[in-house]
Design a protein around this motif. Structure first.
Motif, mmCIF file in Angstrom:
data_model
loop_
_atom_site.group_PDB
_atom_site.id
_atom_site.type_symbol
_atom_site.label_atom_id
_atom_site.label_comp_id
_atom_site.label_asym_id
_atom_site.label_seq_id
_atom_site.Cartn_x
_atom_site.Cartn_y
_atom_site.Cartn_z
ATOM 1 N N ALA A 14 -30.933 -43.486 -25.723
ATOM 2 C CA ALA A 14 -30.037 -42.397 -25.318
ATOM 3 C C ALA A 14 -30.599 -41.055 -25.794
ATOM 4 N N ILE A 15 -30.228 -39.992 -25.087
ATOM 5 C CA ILE A 15 -30.662 -38.646 -25.446
ATOM 6 C C ILE A 15 -29.471 -37.698 -25.352
ATOM 7 N N PHE A 16 -29.265 -36.919 -26.423
ATOM 8 C CA PHE A 16 -28.302 -35.828 -26.385
ATOM 9 C C PHE A 16 -29.063 -34.564 -25.992
ATOM 10 N N CYS A 17 -28.745 -34.026 -24.828
ATOM 11 C CA CYS A 17 -29.382 -32.804 -24.334
ATOM 12 C C CYS A 17 -28.448 -31.627 -24.627
ATOM 13 N N GLN A 18 -28.970 -30.611 -25.295
ATOM 14 C CA GLN A 18 -28.089 -29.546 -25.764
ATOM 15 C C GLN A 18 -27.609 -28.587 -24.676
ATOM 16 N N ASN A 19 -28.090 -28.746 -23.463
ATOM 17 C CA ASN A 19 -27.388 -28.151 -22.329
ATOM 18 C C ASN A 19 -27.742 -28.920 -21.061
ATOM 19 N N ASP A 20 -27.059 -28.616 -19.984
ATOM 20 C CA ASP A 20 -27.233 -29.393 -18.757
ATOM 21 C C ASP A 20 -28.562 -29.103 -18.066
ATOM 22 N N ASN A 21 -29.141 -27.929 -18.298
ATOM 23 C CA ASN A 21 -30.483 -27.651 -17.772
ATOM 24 C C ASN A 21 -31.501 -28.633 -18.344
ATOM 25 N N ILE A 22 -31.386 -28.876 -19.648
ATOM 26 C CA ILE A 22 -32.285 -29.831 -20.302
ATOM 27 C C ILE A 22 -32.065 -31.224 -19.730
ATOM 28 N N ALA A 23 -30.801 -31.571 -19.490
ATOM 29 C CA ALA A 23 -30.489 -32.885 -18.911
ATOM 30 C C ALA A 23 -31.140 -33.047 -17.537
ATOM 31 N N LEU A 24 -31.193 -31.972 -16.757
ATOM 32 C CA LEU A 24 -31.843 -32.046 -15.452
ATOM 33 C C LEU A 24 -33.321 -32.405 -15.582
ATOM 34 N N ALA A 25 -33.965 -31.850 -16.604
ATOM 35 C CA ALA A 25 -35.377 -32.172 -16.841
ATOM 36 C C ALA A 25 -35.535 -33.649 -17.182
ATOM 37 N N VAL A 26 -34.591 -34.184 -17.961
ATOM 38 C CA VAL A 26 -34.635 -35.613 -18.297
ATOM 39 C C VAL A 26 -34.461 -36.456 -17.037
ATOM 40 N N TYR A 27 -33.539 -36.069 -16.166
ATOM 41 C CA TYR A 27 -33.341 -36.782 -14.899
ATOM 42 C C TYR A 27 -34.646 -36.814 -14.101
ATOM 43 N N ASP A 28 -35.320 -35.661 -14.025
ATOM 44 C CA ASP A 28 -36.573 -35.573 -13.254
ATOM 45 C C ASP A 28 -37.651 -36.496 -13.814
ATOM 46 N N VAL A 29 -37.863 -36.407 -15.130
ATOM 47 C CA VAL A 29 -38.934 -37.195 -15.759
ATOM 48 C C VAL A 29 -38.627 -38.684 -15.649
ATOM 49 N N CYS A 30 -37.375 -39.044 -15.861
ATOM 50 C CA CYS A 30 -37.004 -40.459 -15.761
ATOM 51 C C CYS A 30 -37.194 -40.970 -14.327
ATOM 52 N N SER A 31 -36.871 -40.150 -13.351
ATOM 53 C CA SER A 31 -37.077 -40.534 -11.954
ATOM 54 C C SER A 31 -38.561 -40.771 -11.670
ATOM 55 N N ASP A 32 -39.409 -39.883 -12.197
ATOM 56 C CA ASP A 32 -40.853 -40.031 -12.011
ATOM 57 C C ASP A 32 -41.375 -41.324 -12.631
ATOM 58 N N ARG A 33 -40.716 -41.765 -13.702
ATOM 59 C CA ARG A 33 -41.171 -42.953 -14.426
ATOM 60 C C ARG A 33 -40.440 -44.220 -14.005
ATOM 61 N N GLY A 34 -39.599 -44.117 -12.999
ATOM 62 C CA GLY A 34 -38.882 -45.303 -12.528
ATOM 63 C C GLY A 34 -37.766 -45.749 -13.454
ATOM 64 N N ILE A 57 -32.680 -33.311 -27.651
ATOM 65 C CA ILE A 57 -33.518 -32.200 -27.189
ATOM 66 C C ILE A 57 -32.677 -30.936 -27.324
ATOM 67 N N THR A 58 -33.108 -30.053 -28.206
ATOM 68 C CA THR A 58 -32.337 -28.859 -28.537
ATOM 69 C C THR A 58 -32.665 -27.707 -27.596
ATOM 70 N N GLY A 59 -31.876 -26.659 -27.694
ATOM 71 C CA GLY A 59 -32.267 -25.374 -27.134
ATOM 72 C C GLY A 59 -33.189 -24.705 -28.144
ATOM 73 N N GLN A 60 -33.475 -23.431 -27.940
ATOM 74 C CA GLN A 60 -34.320 -22.711 -28.888
ATOM 75 C C GLN A 60 -33.643 -22.707 -30.263
ATOM 76 N N LEU A 61 -34.366 -23.150 -31.273
ATOM 77 C CA LEU A 61 -33.773 -23.245 -32.602
ATOM 78 C C LEU A 61 -33.623 -21.882 -33.276
ATOM 79 N N SER A 62 -34.091 -20.838 -32.602
ATOM 80 C CA SER A 62 -33.810 -19.476 -33.068
ATOM 81 C C SER A 62 -32.357 -19.102 -32.782
ATOM 82 N N LYS A 63 -31.700 -19.889 -31.920
ATOM 83 C CA LYS A 63 -30.315 -19.617 -31.539
ATOM 84 C C LYS A 63 -29.356 -20.426 -32.411
ATOM 85 N N LEU A 64 -28.295 -19.764 -32.863
ATOM 86 C CA LEU A 64 -27.302 -20.417 -33.708
ATOM 87 C C LEU A 64 -26.637 -21.572 -32.964
#
Length: 332
Positions: A240-260, A182-189
């Protein structure tokens, strides 16, 4: 009112030495600098900043353009720049571009209108030619998170491609093959370089790149949860998921928690930035450390060396490091 002459007499140095010490010149001997500042403290002398500016043809200020004035990256960056600028009795003026070319342009014009002595610039939207023009108008300019060949001696960036590579390689070495990104904005280098590092690691392990395993998110919190849900719905076999920053990783934690789903067991995660909270969530997040403190210090020291024409070897490329914690499971 205490004068500079009284400071020089008490410190037993010339008035010119006092002036140079106040302006942070490297030519002042350390012993004389100590005498000057001890005299200033004893006398309670307060320099007239306007008079100083007129005398030195300087504003004694540094301008800084950042992406936003909030968040776990820009906050520490600005803090460390200002700390080091203030040590030289100068002030930092900060403005933000807010992912808008017009606002980036307007911000630079504003800072230059204040006749800042130097600039520190983080700009995603401005072209290389525009940055070259900015540096021509304000020679003491440092570019962060960007490489402009014509200004290579004034650019400081992290090796984002290496960061994406070591993050992905870690999961591959632990047996993961179905790794999403999961990338950040692809407009960013930054995002594009981290994605290239991800691709490099896959290629090294002989795993084909699948575009459907890539989701474009954002470095802030906006909309990342929906991107995570869509990615997991599309590929239920992701391990596995490579999250391009820790904010994105937090979203993954939330969604995974919701899904058990349990992070570090049912699915593995590696983040990027090593934000403060990454070691406090559970399981603790394996992430790539972005040396933001070092970047802030280096940016300040480099722009000040250009302002004062001091000799300073700029560290143009900072290295990321993998911080291994508990969010990646080794597969059999």
């Amino acid at each position: 009112m205490i004068t500079i002459k009284e400071v020089s007499e008490l410190a037993q140095v010339s008035q010119a030495t006092v002036s140079r010490a106040l302006n942070g010149h490297a030519t002042v001997k350390e012993a004389n600098k100590i005498k000057v500042f001890e005299a200033i403290e004893k006398l309670g002398y307060k320099p007239n900043s306007f008079a100083q500016a007129l005398a030195s043809s300087r504003s004694n200020s540094i301008g800084m353009l950042v992406g936003t004035l909030e968040g776990p990256f820009f906050g520490p960056l600005m803090h460390n720049v200002e700390n080091n600028v203030r040590k030289k009795n100068m002030h930092l003026i900060v403005t933000s571009g807010q992912e808008s070319k017009d606002k980036e342009t307007d911000s630079i014009r504003f800072l230059q209108s204040k006749q800042v002595d130097g600039l520190i610039v983080i700009a995603d939207r401005l072209s290389d030619d525009e940055l070259i023009k900015i540096a021509k108008n304000t020679p003491a300019t440092i570019i962060l998170n960007r490489y402009v060949p014509e200004l290579y001696k004034q650019c400081i960036c992290i090796d984002n491609e290496l960061g994406g590579y070591i993050a992905t390689k870690h999961m591959l070495e632990l047996g993961h093959k179905k790794i999403a990104c999961i990338t950040g904005q692809l407009s960013k280098l930054d995002s594009r370089d981290r994605l290239q590092g991800y691709r490099n690691a896959l290629a090294e392990f002989g795993i084909n790149y699948e575009a459907s395993l890539i989701a474009e998110g954002r470095f802030d919190h906006d909309g990342n949860h929906e991107k995570v849900r869509r990615l997991l719905d599309r590929h239920s076999d992701i391990t596995a998921i490579f999250c391009q920053n820790d904010n994105i990783a937090l979203a993954v934690y939330d969604v995974c928690s919701d899904r058990g789903l349990t992070i570090g067991e049912d699915i593995s995660i590696v983040g990027f930035d090593n934000d403060t909270y990454s070691q406090h969530i559970r399981p603790k997040l394996t992430t790539v450390n972005f040396p933001v403190i070092e970047m802030g210090i280096e940016a300040a020291n480099s722009v000040l060396s250009l302002v004062h024409k001091d000799k300073h070897q700029i560290n143009n490329k900072l290295s990321p490091e993998l911080v291994i914690r508990n969010s990646v499971k080794k597969l059999n």
